[in-house]
Design an enzyme around this catalytic site. Structure first.
Site, PDB file in Angstrom:
ATOM      1  N   VAL A  16      37.135  46.013  38.648  1.00  0.00           N
ATOM      2  CA  VAL A  16      37.074  44.871  39.679  1.00  0.00           C
ATOM      3  C   VAL A  16      36.607  46.209  40.646  1.00  0.00           C
ATOM      4  CG1 VAL A  16      37.212  43.135  41.246  1.00  0.00           C
ATOM      5  CG2 VAL A  16      37.821  43.216  38.398  1.00  0.00           C
ATOM      6  N   ARG A  47      45.005  55.835  42.419  1.00  0.00           N
ATOM      7  CA  ARG A  47      45.483  56.572  42.178  1.00  0.00           C
ATOM      8  C   ARG A  47      45.523  58.297  41.880  1.00  0.00           C
ATOM      9  NH1 ARG A  47      46.964  51.503  39.525  1.00  0.00           N
ATOM     10  NH2 ARG A  47      48.857  50.388  40.102  1.00  0.00           N
ATOM     11  N   LYS A 107      46.085  37.813  42.392  1.00  0.00           N
ATOM     12  CA  LYS A 107      47.172  36.238  41.158  1.00  0.00           C
ATOM     13  C   LYS A 107      48.982  37.025  41.593  1.00  0.00           C
ATOM     14  CE  LYS A 107      45.156  36.081  36.724  1.00  0.00           C
ATOM     15  NZ  LYS A 107      44.649  38.221  37.382  1.00  0.00           N
ATOM     16  N   GLU A 131      39.619  34.637  47.360  1.00  0.00           N
ATOM     17  CA  GLU A 131      38.635  33.814  46.410  1.00  0.00           C
ATOM     18  C   GLU A 131      39.314  34.392  45.116  1.00  0.00           C
ATOM     19  OE1 GLU A 131      37.018  30.782  45.462  1.00  0.00           O
ATOM     20  OE2 GLU A 131      36.166  31.178  47.453  1.00  0.00           O
ATOM     21  N   ILE A 138      34.488  31.795  40.738  1.00  0.00           N
ATOM     22  CA  ILE A 138      33.927  30.842  41.302  1.00  0.00           C
ATOM     23  C   ILE A 138      34.332  30.228  42.441  1.00  0.00           C
ATOM     24  CG2 ILE A 138      35.020  28.330  40.677  1.00  0.00           C
ATOM     25  CD1 ILE A 138      35.489  29.088  37.590  1.00  0.00           C
ATOM     26  N   GLU A 192      43.319  41.376  26.291  1.00  0.00           N
ATOM     27  CA  GLU A 192      43.619  42.863  26.898  1.00  0.00           C
ATOM     28  C   GLU A 192      44.701  43.143  25.427  1.00  0.00           C
ATOM     29  OE1 GLU A 192      43.775  44.535  28.824  1.00  0.00           O
ATOM     30  OE2 GLU A 192      42.857  42.969  30.517  1.00  0.00           O
ATOM     31  N   ASP A 203      49.886  33.976  33.416  1.00  0.00           N
ATOM     32  CA  ASP A 203      48.168  34.132  34.294  1.00  0.00           C
ATOM     33  C   ASP A 203      47.321  33.305  34.729  1.00  0.00           C
ATOM     34  OD1 ASP A 203      45.458  36.171  34.856  1.00  0.00           O
ATOM     35  OD2 ASP A 203      44.729  34.735  34.305  1.00  0.00           O
ATOM     36  N   LYS A 207      47.515  31.706  39.167  1.00  0.00           N
ATOM     37  CA  LYS A 207      46.628  31.022  39.770  1.00  0.00           C
ATOM     38  C   LYS A 207      46.645  29.468  40.333  1.00  0.00           C
ATOM     39  CE  LYS A 207      43.673  33.602  36.266  1.00  0.00           C
ATOM     40  NZ  LYS A 207      42.535  33.442  35.392  1.00  0.00           N
ATOM     41  N   GLY A 306      36.353  38.790  34.961  1.00  0.00           N
ATOM     42  CA  GLY A 306      35.140  39.882  34.430  1.00  0.00           C
ATOM     43  C   GLY A 306      35.162  41.052  35.713  1.00  0.00           C
TER      44      GLY A 306
END
Length: 438
Positions: A16, A47, A107, A131, A138, A192, A203, A207, A306
């Protein structure tokens, strides 16, 4: 009049982070034209500064120490994309204390430390934007904060984990097992190598906690939410669901009970009507339905994860942060309030249910189950059965049950464990009535 370019510090250059950096550079002129504010990326914390990267970046921008972003007096805005919770918490806390607005998509961080960080943001009058933490591209956070601000949110229900939705979609459409669907998702890069947080529901739960804190202003932490994953969903459940007019989705349910002024908060695979839009959300897509007292039901749909969808959400927040830096009196970061809503105990939550028993095909088994359910005043709306291939003396027996408290159903199922002709661990799914008024 020339304005000083706002300086951005980016922490994290993973998938990301790379998308964010590339977009800030590639669409630089477009973003400056739309905001009217010049900007530059001044420093990027990683890192390992010596690691080979796919993105082209001037090595002089890199640092191995995120403290340099916080301590640099010229850096105005910090983007946190390092992942995890411990180091991310230290970074965000330090930035807010230093009065530097923070944009994050983390999150897990907000689920665990959100209440404290929102309070710190308010105390320092320094915005925290998030966001990208819910639903990828979204724009659900901005809609709750701004577009739906006049509404009492009655209910939020949603599919907010793309991996689990892809797996369930494969099971429903192709009739494959959970394990085969998971393996296929991993081969295609949708899951994953260790998919635990996706398939066990956590997960989505992270959220859900963020959405609930935002919609209701109440401090929450992970122990407040009931979470069940998708690993026990079977192709036979999809068979029965199809026969009954339902689909199965990993669903987040956040509901305010006005009569008790309490919050219901849970994540679990659920039966939902094929007539509802959420039933037709397939693959890695997400969808979130928000029911407000003024607007009614609105549905937000798109890619929930993504590189590019998440980068889009992050950069949208960066543009807001830039505007708020220029006009701090109008800052649109989250303004927390504390209502201290109690959580509705899980045993008091009420829905209809689908229960599938694995039973010996012997006389009286249906009557045995019905009698035990009747002891707890649980009504039966329908029954179905299906023989098992290779097991002539066994079958799957399905009961559709009228709405009742979860705790009452659990006690009835416990009572049935004493009967040898009934397997002790039936498949149980809630039936969510999403088309009904909240």
């Amino acid at each position: 009049m020339n304005q000083r370019a706002l300086q951005i510090g980016l922490a994290g250059l993973g998938t990301v982070g790379t998308g964010v950096y590339e977009t800030l550079c590639r669409n630089h002129d477009l973003l400056q034209a739309r905001t009217g504010i010049p900007y530059a990326v001044k420093r990027v914390a990683v890192r390992d500064i010596h690691r080979h990267r796919e993105v082209l970046i001037d090595s002089s921008l890199l640092t191995g120490d995120w403290h340099e972003l916080v301590e640099d007096p010229e850096i105005d805005i910090i983007i946190e994309l390092i992942g995890g919770t411990d180091e991310a918490y230290k970074l965000v806390k330090a930035a807010l204390t230093a009065h530097k607005p923070v944009v994050t998509g983390n999150k897990a961080l907000l689920a665990e430390y959100g209440s404290e960080l929102f309070r710190l943001s308010a105390e320092n009058s320094t915005p925290l934007y998030f966001e990208a933490s819910c639903g990828g591209g979204i724009p659900i956070i901005q809609c709750l904060q701004n577009s739906l601000v006049c509404n009492h949110v009655r209910r939020i229900t949603g599919i907010i984990n793309g991996t689990s939705n892809y797996i369930l979609s494969s099971m429903e459409r192709k009739g494959v097992s959970y394990r085969d669907a998971l393996s296929n998702a991993q081969l295609k890069g949708y899951a994953e190598a260790d998919p635990t947080l996706d398939v066990n529901g956590w997960d989505a739960a992270h959220k859900a906690l963020i959405l609930a804190m935002l919609a209701y202003g109440t401090p929450l932490s992970p122990e407040n939410i009931a979470v069940y994953g998708i690993d026990r969903v079977s192709p036979v459940d999809f068979h029965f669901a199809r026969e009954l007019g339902y689909n199965i989705k990993l669903l987040v349910v956040i509901r305010h009970h006005e009569d008790r002024d309490a919050l219901e908060l849970r994540v679990q695979p659920s039966f939902i009507s094929r007539q509802h839009m959420l039933s037709n959300v397939y693959g890695v897509f997400n969808a979130i339905a928000v029911h407000g007292d003024i607007v009614g039901e609105t549905i937000f749909y798109g890619r929930g994860a993504g590189k590019n969808p998440t980068a889009s959400a992050v950069i949208g927040d960066v543009m807001l942060a830039m505007r708020d830096c220029r006009h701090p009196e109008f800052h649109s970061g989250f303004h927390p309030y504390t209502k201290q809503l109690p959580l509705l105990p899980l045993e008091d939550t009420v829905t209809p249910y689908y229960v599938r028993f694995h039973v010996s095909d012997t006389p009286g088994v249906i009557a045995t189950i019905a009698a035990e359910l009747a002891k707890f005043d649980i009504g039966i709306s329908a029954t179905m059965s299906r023989g098992l291939e290779g097991e002539e003396e066994a079958c799957d027996l399905v009961f559709l049950l009228h709405a009742c408290p979860w705790g009452r159903l659990c006690r009835a199922l416990d009572g049935l464990k004493a009967h040898r002709e009934i397997a002790p661990h039936p498949a149980v799914f809630r039936i969510e009535k999403l088309n009904e008024e909240a």
